[in-house]
Design an enzyme around this catalytic site. Structure first.
Site, PDB file in Angstrom:
ATOM      1  N   HIS A   1      21.913 -37.581  29.187  1.00 45.60           N
ATOM      2  CA  HIS A   1      21.602 -37.069  27.876  1.00 45.60           C
ATOM      3  C   HIS A   1      22.591 -35.642  27.461  1.00 45.60           C
ATOM      4  O   HIS A   1      23.241 -35.168  28.414  1.00 45.60           O
ATOM      5  CB  HIS A   1      20.663 -37.056  27.580  1.00 45.60           C
ATOM      6  CG  HIS A   1      18.751 -37.962  27.427  1.00 45.60           C
ATOM      7  ND1 HIS A   1      18.153 -37.852  27.933  1.00 45.60           N
ATOM      8  CD2 HIS A   1      19.644 -39.351  27.377  1.00 45.60           C
ATOM      9  CE1 HIS A   1      17.335 -38.860  27.559  1.00 45.60           C
ATOM     10  NE2 HIS A   1      18.365 -39.378  27.489  1.00 45.60           N
TER      11      HIS A   1
ATOM     12  N   GLU B   1      12.452 -32.182  28.826  1.00 44.81           N
ATOM     13  CA  GLU B   1      13.809 -31.473  30.003  1.00 44.81           C
ATOM     14  C   GLU B   1      14.263 -30.869  29.149  1.00 44.81           C
ATOM     15  O   GLU B   1      14.581 -30.603  29.069  1.00 44.81           O
ATOM     16  CB  GLU B   1      13.884 -33.173  29.784  1.00 44.81           C
ATOM     17  CG  GLU B   1      15.313 -33.667  28.825  1.00 44.81           C
ATOM     18  CD  GLU B   1      15.860 -34.722  28.098  1.00 44.81           C
ATOM     19  OE1 GLU B   1      15.280 -36.431  28.842  1.00 44.81           O
ATOM     20  OE2 GLU B   1      17.076 -35.009  27.489  1.00 44.81           O
TER      21      GLU B   1
END
Lengths: 291, 382
Positions: free
Chosen positions: A247, A209
């Site tokens: 995150h 990611e």
């Protein structure tokens, strides 16, 4: 033989008397993981459905031979819990906790790394070797045994891709969640080397990611020394710069850490990158069918 | 958490780092009063959380209170890359002899703090790195040792700092590293770092980012948060402890897990749609949580369809379906919702939704099908 979660695992759960700690310790044991002890300071002598609780990890190592620690404690105590496990001689530590300050993790990282202690996470779902052992919070029911090593910075995205692979009849050697924080113990490179050395793993799926450049570094290593086929997926193409996408580690800083740069780096080294989880699973399924 | 220049300078001043004397002004009158207090030349600076203020006309050097008033008039309300100026920093003017650049960043790749120093101050450091890489000195600091004098000597020599300036610059480096460490910063940047004509060194700007995960031990920094400048949805999500990021489209998105939601945002774009937001509802499936999340997504007026994307793990899809159905009882739904349930107990969850037959809900089996439907519904609504 699988990696991280194996038949040799003797697990001590730090924070076992907490709500989450109890729930997952018992789930892991029910799956077949050898959970040998729990740790909660001040609770020595108690037990959690037969799992003995100790005051310290050192006691759990001495009395139960714990060789792996699962850290499920609140963020402000988690860095210390990792260091305690390291000091007690535990070789492998898996930290689920989300929200540990990044500076604390710098300290932890530089303590454990030169000592050869293996840390997975933090802010990760743990490791599951289907049919063998489950350490952490991965829902094992979705996965089945098979030849694909799966490594990811995201929990639910791992389940998504694992679920898609399972629907195509494909299983996993080990599924490892690396964690969504900026400083994590096990990088894609570390995990690639573990999978490369693992006899049960024939293929590797990596799920990256935005944020940092670990995917770019992994691309170099794949070209250099990984002989098993790797398929990748990267999340966050539409993420705006400067925004943390859930995150702590998923943030584009200036022009660094974009999904496009990661895809480009991987493809430049011959790694096929799916544009969505379904396509990544399909690419892997086609690869397996051809072999 | 990004800090305004004046907030960064507050942290600097606390650490003994010299900064120009300044006052905060929210109105033209306050700006004028500050200029009158200082007398003579002052600098009127827009306080926004974005770079490029100077080029956008957000920084003006003025000679007297009348000019300060006019500058404040022009800068208050000024839109700088989508950030509206609501506060100004009025600083006493200083006589600058030369400008350097210095920063301490959290280098994720090396897992070490990184010091950067160049005599090419006042420029975008990414430009310096790209066009004059030999002018940008870089040095990693061993986190176990912290910043040491020899680090500074090495860095300043590499940056070509004149020997007679090294005592002052070295002291500044140590102080800035101290702020980086003690405040749990991810970034401490001073651009420019200036030598005044009288030879003193001063931090003329401050760009500071503090680690959100460490804010619990910095309540003074948390108190600096400018709630008024926050997007209303982002603020509501923050209060509900949900991760939300506003985007500029019309398809509202919520799901469980940061990675899955990021992926959902991408898939909506791939399907030809425009994502309106990122929202991670996290684990669990309480009706309350789902209600709050839906309300936040729908409070953005631009949203014309919603995609609710769940991959059930430990949280089972039937629980999510129940949570969603009772959320629909609690709040008004003004846009169609496409629901995709997969993973643990997905069939049971889909059966519950089918049974309820709510007109605002469309159930799809896969993520790609759900994305296509959500995009189609958004287009039909516009």
């Amino acid at each position: 033989m699988a990696i991280i979660a194996t038949k040799e695992t003797r697990l001590v759960v730090q924070g076992i008397t907490g709500h989450e700690g109890t729930f997952h310790a018992l789930r892991n044991r029910d799956y077949g993981t050898n959970v040998v002890a729990g740790v909660t300071p001040g609770r020595a002598g108690q037990d959690v459905e037969g799992i003995l609780v100790y005051d310290s990890v050192a006691d759990a190592v001495e009395h139960e031979g714990a060789n792996t620690a699962l850290v499920i404690v609140p963020p402000r105590f988690a860095a210390e819990a990792i260091l305690e496990a390291a000091e007690a001689g535990v070789a492998q530590i898996i930290c689920i906790t989300e929200g540990i300050p990044a500076h604390d993790m710098l300290e932890v990282y530089h303590y454990i790394r030169p000592r050869g202690i293996h840390l997975l996470g933090p802010n990760c779902p743990g490791a599951l070797s289907p049919g063998i052992a489950n350490i952490g919070i991965i829902p094992a029911e979705i996965f089945k045994p098979g030849p694909i090593g799966l490594m990811s910075r995201s929990g639910t995205l791992t389940y998504q891709i694992g679920g898609e692979l399972a629907a195509k009849g494909l299983g996993n050697s080990t599924i490892i969640g690396l964690g969504g924080d900026p400083v994590i113990g096990t990088s894609f490179i570390d995990a690639l080397d573990l999978f490369q050395a693992d006899d049960d793993t024939e293929y590797i799926v990596m799920v990256g990611e935005i944020g940092g450049n670990e995917e770019e570094k992994a691309a170099e290593v794949i070209a250099e020394r990984i002989t098993k086929p790797v398929v990748a997926y990267i999340a966050g193409f539409e993420a705006p710069p400067g925004k943390t996408m859930g995150h702590a580690g998923a943030i584009i800083s200036g022009s660094a850490g974009t999904a496009a740069a990661k895809q480009e780096a991987l493809e430049a080294k011959g790694v096929r990158v799916g544009t969505n989880p379904t396509e990544a699973a399909q690419i892997m399924a086609d690869l397996v069918a051809k072999h | 958490m990004d800090l305004y220049e004046h907030q960064g300078k507050e942290l600097f001043a606390k650490a003994g780092i010299p900064v120009a004397e300044g006052r905060i002004a929210y109105t033209v009158a306050e700006a004028r009063a500050a200029a009158e207090e200082f007398g003579g030349t002052v600098v009127v600076k827009s306080q926004v959380l974005v770079g490029g203020r100077g080029k956008a006309g957000g920084v003006k050097v003025v000679k007297n209170a009348d000019e300060a008033e006019a500058a404040a008039q022009a800068i208050l309300g000024l839109d700088i890359k989508g950030h509206i100026t609501r506060r100004l920093l009025i600083e006493r003017g200083v006589a600058i002899a030369k400008e350097y650049y210095v920063s301490v960043t959290f280098d994720r790749s090396a897992k070490m703090p990184l010091l950067m120093l160049t005599t090419m101050g006042g420029m975008d450091v990414e430009d310096v790195a790209a066009n004059h890489p030999d002018m940008l000195a870089r040095l990693h600091v061993d986190p176990a040792l912290g910043y040491r004098g020899f680090d500074g000597v090495q860095l300043m020599a590499a940056a070509g700092i004149p020997v007679d300036e090294r005592k002052a610059v070295g002291a500044m480096l140590a102080q800035l590293y101290g702020v980086f460490q003690s405040e749990d910063a991810m970034l401490v940047e001073v651009n420019p770092l200036v030598f005044l004509e009288d030879g003193t060194l001063l931090a003329a700007d401050a760009k500071v980012t503090i680690d959100d995960n460490a804010l619990y031990r910095h309540p003074d920094v948390e108190a600096m948060r400018d709630l008024a400048a926050m997007d209303p949805q982002e603020q509501a999500a923050r209060e509900a402890h949900l991760a939300y990021v506003k985007l500029d489209g019309d398809v509202g998105i919520l799901g469980n897990g940061a990675g899955l939601v990021m992926s959902t945002v991408d898939v909506i774009a791939q399907a030809g749609g425009r994502p309106a937001n990122f929202l991670d509802v996290g684990g669990g499936a309480s009706a309350e949580k789902i209600t709050t999340a839906l309300e936040i997504v729908l409070s953005n007026d631009r949203v014309t369809s919603v995609l609710f994307n769940i991959f059930g793990g430990i949280t089972r899809c039937d629980e999510v379906a129940k949570g969603l159905l009772s959320a629909l009882e609690k709040t008004e739904i003004r846009a169609p919702i496409v629901v995709r349930l997969d993973g643990t107990n997905a069939e049971e969850g889909r059966a519950l939704l089918a049974e309820a037959a709510r007109p605002e809900i469309t159930v799809e089996k896969t993520m790609l099908e759900a994305a296509a439907t959500a995009v189609r519904l958004a287009k039909e609504a516009s």
